[in-house]
Scaffold this active site. Structure first.
Site, PDB file in Angstrom:
ATOM      1  N   GLY A 209      23.530   2.379 -86.374  1.00 28.68           N
ATOM      2  CA  GLY A 209      24.492   2.916 -86.964  1.00 28.68           C
ATOM      3  C   GLY A 209      24.415   4.226 -87.602  1.00 28.68           C
ATOM      4  CG  ASN A 210      26.840   7.175 -88.483  1.00 29.67           C
ATOM      5  OD1 ASN A 210      27.720   7.028 -89.245  1.00 29.67           O
ATOM      6  ND2 ASN A 210      27.140   7.190 -87.044  1.00 29.67           N
TER       7      ASN A 210
END
Ligand code: C5P
Length: 402
Positions: A209-210
């Site tokens: 993810g980020n």
């Protein structure tokens, strides 16, 4: 113009306080119900009698006023009553109290407990205004969603000339009207917004993810709702709440789910703003079981490309649809953003800078540049809510020109 609006006007002890007498009179004349709170120091510059007469309400200055038989001014209620709290002028002293959360007079305690939006108009001498502490304190307020009406240049009470003058009452009233005016500029328009990150699973417990918080996308959704639009918000996994009768929220986790949600509804939209930080790649294989640690062996994760949702919509865009993308660039920012504008067939790119303090993922503030085929408009650091206001101002301007 301000009929039925409740405005809490805070006045602190600076020479610019004399202008707030005019501000009080004008707000009342425009139909607002104005309640004035003054700090003890402000009484040296303006009198409660003047302000009470012009506002039509008793002036509030202490928690338990003399002669009120022990009745107290409920600061919590005041913040709930107000549609907007305006502190003008805001001195360096009260600014530092607001920034550090002090509550030792009625005005700062009301600020601390206020649930309404807050606007401040600082006024101080130029060196005080230029001091890094003042900048930090104002930035702190911005981070907390306060609208700061930057001081103007001109002659100051000290006899010096520079930046530190409170904005003129007319300008403050304009900002208040803009903030409170029921605008229906997007009535009957459909706006689609993507927000937040995507999570691309590796196994049942892990993902790639980020750090996107979704704050920018949610601020855009809030502003579209404020302007009267029917809003569809496709949100990746975020910790953000938003509830509204005109909001259709679709929660997704992966880029593919986001693509499916957008594909389902993009055709019926008038304005589309893609603020999500979509993962470009996802793991090719997703394990059904938690991937176990094998001593001495590090697994290799093969990635495959995710659909570019924005590009897909750009390819299928109808002439009357307005498409906005975001770009986070680290080098040759404007040039790269322009390329993206062309490649993805966009009407506007909001360029985020990674090189500016306080801008980007997880912050409450952002510093952006609007790029269209004709223009590059740089916007100073602002709260994400204010950036959202600017985004729609720009969209509506471009729409009107086309
Ligand atoms: O090409 P780049 O990823 O930098 O473009 C960013 C813009 O494209 C953002 O508006 C983002 O929401 C959108 N995007 C998308 N789908 C992707 C990648 C990016 O919608 N797979």
């Amino acid at each position: 113009m301000l009929d039925g609006k409740n405005i809490l006007l805070g006045i602190t002890g600076g020479i610019a306080a004399y202008k707030s007498i005019f501000l009080t009179r004008e707000l009342a004349k425009l139909g607002a119900d104005v309640k004035v709170i003054i700090t003890p120091d402000a009484e040296q510059f303006v009198t409660p009698v003047t302000l009470a007469t012009l506002s039509g309400n008793p002036v509030l200055s202490s928690f338990v006023p003399e002669g009120a038989g022990g009745l107290w001014n409920n600061h919590v209620e005041l913040g709930k009553w107000a549609d907007l709290m305006v502190i003008a002028p805001l001195t360096a002293n009260t600014l530092s109290k607001l920034a550090s959360g002090q509550s030792n007079n009625l005005l700062v305690a009301t600020y601390l407990s206020a649930t309404c939006p807050v606007m401040v108009a600082p006024a101080m001498d130029l060196d005080m205004y230029a001091h890094p502490t003042t900048h930090e304190n104002l930035d702190k307020l911005r981070h907390h969603g306060v609208e700061v009406l930057e001081a103007a240049e001109g002659s100051l009470a000290s006899g010096l000339s520079g930046k530190g003058r409170m904005q003129e009452p007319e300008e403050i009233i304009e900002a208040i009207r803009h903030h409170l005016a029921p605008t229906e500029q997007l009535k009957d328009k459909r706006v689609l917004i993507t927000a937040g990150p995507t999570h691309e699973p590796l196994d049942p417990v892990r993902f790639i993810g980020n750090r996107s918080s979704g704050k920018m996308g949610f601020a855009i959704a809030k502003q579209a709702l404020r302007l009267g639009a029917e809003v569809t918000l496709v949100a990746g996994p975020v910790n953000a709440e938003l509830d509204h009768p005109r909001l259709n929220r679709m929660d997704v986790k992966t880029a593919e789910e986001m693509m499916a949600a957008v594909a389902h509804c993009y055709g019926e939209q008038d304005i589309l703003v893609f603020a999500a930080a979509v993962a470009d790649y996802r793991p090719k294989d997703v394990s059904n079981q938690k991937i176990k640690k094998t001593p001495g062996d590090a697994p290799v994760i093969e990635l495959v490309q995710n659909p570019d949702i924005l590009k897909f919509v750009g390819q299928h865009k109808k002439p009357d649809q307005f498409l906005v993308g975001f770009a986070l660039e680290t080098d040759q920012e404007v040039q790269n953003a322009r390329k993206k504008l062309d490649n993805k067939n966009l009407d506007m790119i909001v360029l985020n800078s990674l090189n500016d303090a306080g801008a980007g993922f997880e912050f409450d503030t952002n510093k952006v540049t609007f790029i269209t085929s004709k223009d590059v408009v740089e916007i100073p650091l602002k709260s994400k809510d204010e950036v959202a206001v600017d985004i729609f101002r720009q969209i509506l301007k471009l729409h009107a020109e086309s």
